[in-house]
Scaffold this active site. Structure first.
Site, PDB file in Angstrom:
ATOM      1  N   SER A 101      -1.450  12.350   1.922  1.00 10.95           N
ATOM      2  CA  SER A 101      -1.075  13.531   2.121  1.00 10.95           C
ATOM      3  C   SER A 101      -0.658  14.068   3.401  1.00 10.95           C
ATOM      4  O   SER A 101       0.166  13.572   3.685  1.00 10.95           O
ATOM      5  CB  SER A 101      -2.063  14.488   1.482  1.00 10.95           C
ATOM      6  OG  SER A 101      -1.841  15.784   1.353  1.00 10.95           O
ATOM      7  N   ASP A 240       4.166  19.213   3.684  1.00  8.52           N
ATOM      8  CA  ASP A 240       3.249  18.084   4.419  1.00  8.52           C
ATOM      9  C   ASP A 240       3.766  16.628   3.730  1.00  8.52           C
ATOM     10  O   ASP A 240       5.139  16.508   3.089  1.00  8.52           O
ATOM     11  CB  ASP A 240       1.833  18.271   3.811  1.00  8.52           C
ATOM     12  CG  ASP A 240       1.812  17.984   2.266  1.00  8.52           C
ATOM     13  OD1 ASP A 240       2.592  18.265   1.515  1.00  8.52           O
ATOM     14  OD2 ASP A 240       0.273  17.639   1.894  1.00  8.52           O
ATOM     15  N   ASP A 242       3.335  14.693   1.232  1.00  9.08           N
ATOM     16  CA  ASP A 242       3.663  13.992  -0.030  1.00  9.08           C
ATOM     17  C   ASP A 242       4.060  15.408  -0.818  1.00  9.08           C
ATOM     18  O   ASP A 242       4.234  15.216  -1.975  1.00  9.08           O
ATOM     19  CB  ASP A 242       2.023  13.630  -0.520  1.00  9.08           C
ATOM     20  CG  ASP A 242       0.951  14.650  -0.894  1.00  9.08           C
ATOM     21  OD1 ASP A 242       0.910  15.671  -0.094  1.00  9.08           O
ATOM     22  OD2 ASP A 242       0.407  14.440  -1.818  1.00  9.08           O
ATOM     23  N   ASP A 244       2.917  18.535  -1.802  1.00  5.47           N
ATOM     24  CA  ASP A 244       1.951  19.390  -2.259  1.00  5.47           C
ATOM     25  C   ASP A 244       1.616  20.641  -1.505  1.00  5.47           C
ATOM     26  O   ASP A 244       1.142  21.448  -2.160  1.00  5.47           O
ATOM     27  CB  ASP A 244       1.196  18.756  -3.111  1.00  5.47           C
ATOM     28  CG  ASP A 244      -0.003  18.029  -2.213  1.00  5.47           C
ATOM     29  OD1 ASP A 244       0.096  18.294  -0.976  1.00  5.47           O
ATOM     30  OD2 ASP A 244      -1.163  17.596  -2.642  1.00  5.47           O
TER      31      ASP A 244
END
Length: 446
Positions: A101, A240, A242, A244
């Site tokens: 992430s 960010d 990733d 999400d």
């Protein structure tokens, strides 16, 4: 039952340090494959973000899944919510995301989605953990899983994102700056906004495996603020690594966080008769969000921190919208998990329908001063949250706030940190209380 490997958001850590190693990932792939194929043959989708170690772990997971008899479909670098969406639309038994992430490139992790595109049920995670402690076996050769690659994965997800906006809506004339954090959104996000008519300037969309989240994205938003001001953009959007989480910057350079985005989306849904229930926040959601929603007669509840808990609360109540101030925003009328691109599109649509700028829209929510301090506790055997001195000090601060603020001490689910949060009406008082509590927590952790 306690968990040995899974945290609040899967398994995460430093690359090369157990369990974020190739041999563990091989075994994890096998254990997951065995758990997923309890009902017979199965298919699993595997995607990743742009960090360099993702290629190594992708190969290890692929081998383990195949050894268990699971077919594997590789997606390549894709946003985490895209993997959830594609898992559902391909009718796969599960999806696996290789990502850490918002963390730096030398961290990585694994998280799973069910066949419905939701976070994996606790009982399945526990089954995988049990299998990890068993000897690895290989299924007979004729039943080994096969591996293929989905070449049009990005195009499928782009069309899905665009479908969340009515065909009559165009963002023509809207000037955006989009920061992709050198991460998983670097291909799809610019295409989505451009194909909907926006004028898009793209930042940090040249991943090299090492630069994900490095001085960019939703955790380092300064360069986006500067680009919005220099380019005279209407607003900026920061993802960010990733994809999400999303934060925004208005035309003045002010940061608009997840609480404010959540409010804008919820208000728009209410005004168009589509809200369905209330809004789910977390223990970290600003008190101002709760009060602003109350003014609109919109119910608000707090879940534990973590988008999986927000999602669980939404599903239980059959509500549509929830999120975290960090930028996880869940729109259940479109997705089964937090989706940064979808959330950004819903905000843009709300602004267009109201004829407002982002700066104007956020004025309806007056945030209370909130100070958050992270305290690293390392290998200390002392649980700072249970220490009598910490408990006593926390209670005294709560009394001092006299019902006009909150104190929250909690451990991070992904890092060795204690998060000290104090919220109230007077910023100097709030900061003093937070710093005193953080100092005490640090002292008892030694």
């Amino acid at each position: 039952m306690s968990r040995k490997y899974f945290g609040t958001d899967g398994i995460r850590g430093r690359v090369g340090e157990y369990p974020i190693t190739p041999d563990f990932m091989l075994k994890l792939g096998w254990a997951a494959g065995m758990a997923f194929r309890k009902q017979g043959h199965c298919r699993v989708l595997v995607g990743k973000d742009t960090r360099i170690s993702g290629y190594m772990f992708e190969s290890a997971l692929e081998a383990g899944l195949s050894a268990a008899g699971a077919d594997v479909m590789l997606l390549g670098p894709m946003p985490t919510p895209a993997i959830a969406y594609l898992t559902r639309t391909f009718h796969a038994e599960a999806g696996i995301v290789i990502s850490a992430s918002h963390n730096p490139h030398d961290d990585n992790g694994i998280k799973f989605f069910s066949g419905q595109g939701t976070k994996l049920p606790d009982e399945v995670e526990l089954m995988i953990e049990e299998l990890l402690d068993q000897p690895m076996t290989v299924i007979e050769s004729g039943k080994l899983g096969k591996v293929s690659r989905i070449n049009d994965a990005a195009g499928r997800y782009i069309e899905f994102c665009k479908s969340s906006v009515p065909s009559s809506t165009s963002f023509e004339g809207l000037k955006l700056v989009v920061d992709c954090a050198h991460g998983a959104t670097y291909k799809v996000a610019p295409s989505v906004f451009r194909e909907l008519g926006a004028d898009v300037t793209v930042l940090h969309a040249q991943p090299d495996g090492l630069n994900i989240n490095e001085g960019c994205g939703s955790t380092h938003i300064e360069s986006l603020q500067a680009a919005v001001l220099v380019g005279h953009a209407d607003l900026g959007i920061a993802f960010d690594g990733d994809g999400d989480r999303v934060l925004m910057v208005d035309h003045t350079g002010a940061i608009v966080d997840g609480d404010e985005l959540l409010f804008i989306i919820a208000r728009d849904l209410q005004e168009h008769g589509k809200l369905q229930g209330g809004v789910v926040g977390t223990l970290m959601s600003n008190l101002g969000l709760e009060l602003a929603l109350k003014d609109l007669d919109i119910p608000f509840v707090r879940a534990k921190v973590g988008d999986r808990y927000v999602m669980a609360e939404l599903l239980e109540r059959e509500w549509l919208v929830g999120g975290e101030n960090s930028g996880h925003v869940v729109c259940c009328n479109h997705t089964t998990t937090g989706d940064a691109i979808i959330a950004a599109l819903q905000v843009l649509m709300a602004l267009k329908r109201r004829g407002e700028t982002l700066a104007q829209a956020r004025q309806a929510l007056r945030k209370c001063p909130q100070v958050l301090i992270n305290v690293r506790f390392g290998a200390s055997k002392v649980d700072p949250l249970e220490h009598p001195a910490v408990k006593e000090a926390s209670a005294k601060v709560t009394d001092a706030l006299a019902g006009r603020g909150r104190v929250l001490l909690r451990k991070s689910g992904t890092e060795p940190l204690v998060r000290v949060m104090v919220e109230g009406e007077d910023e100097s008082q709030v900061r003093a209380h937070a710093e005193a509590l953080a100092k005490l927590v640090s002292e008892v952790c030694v």
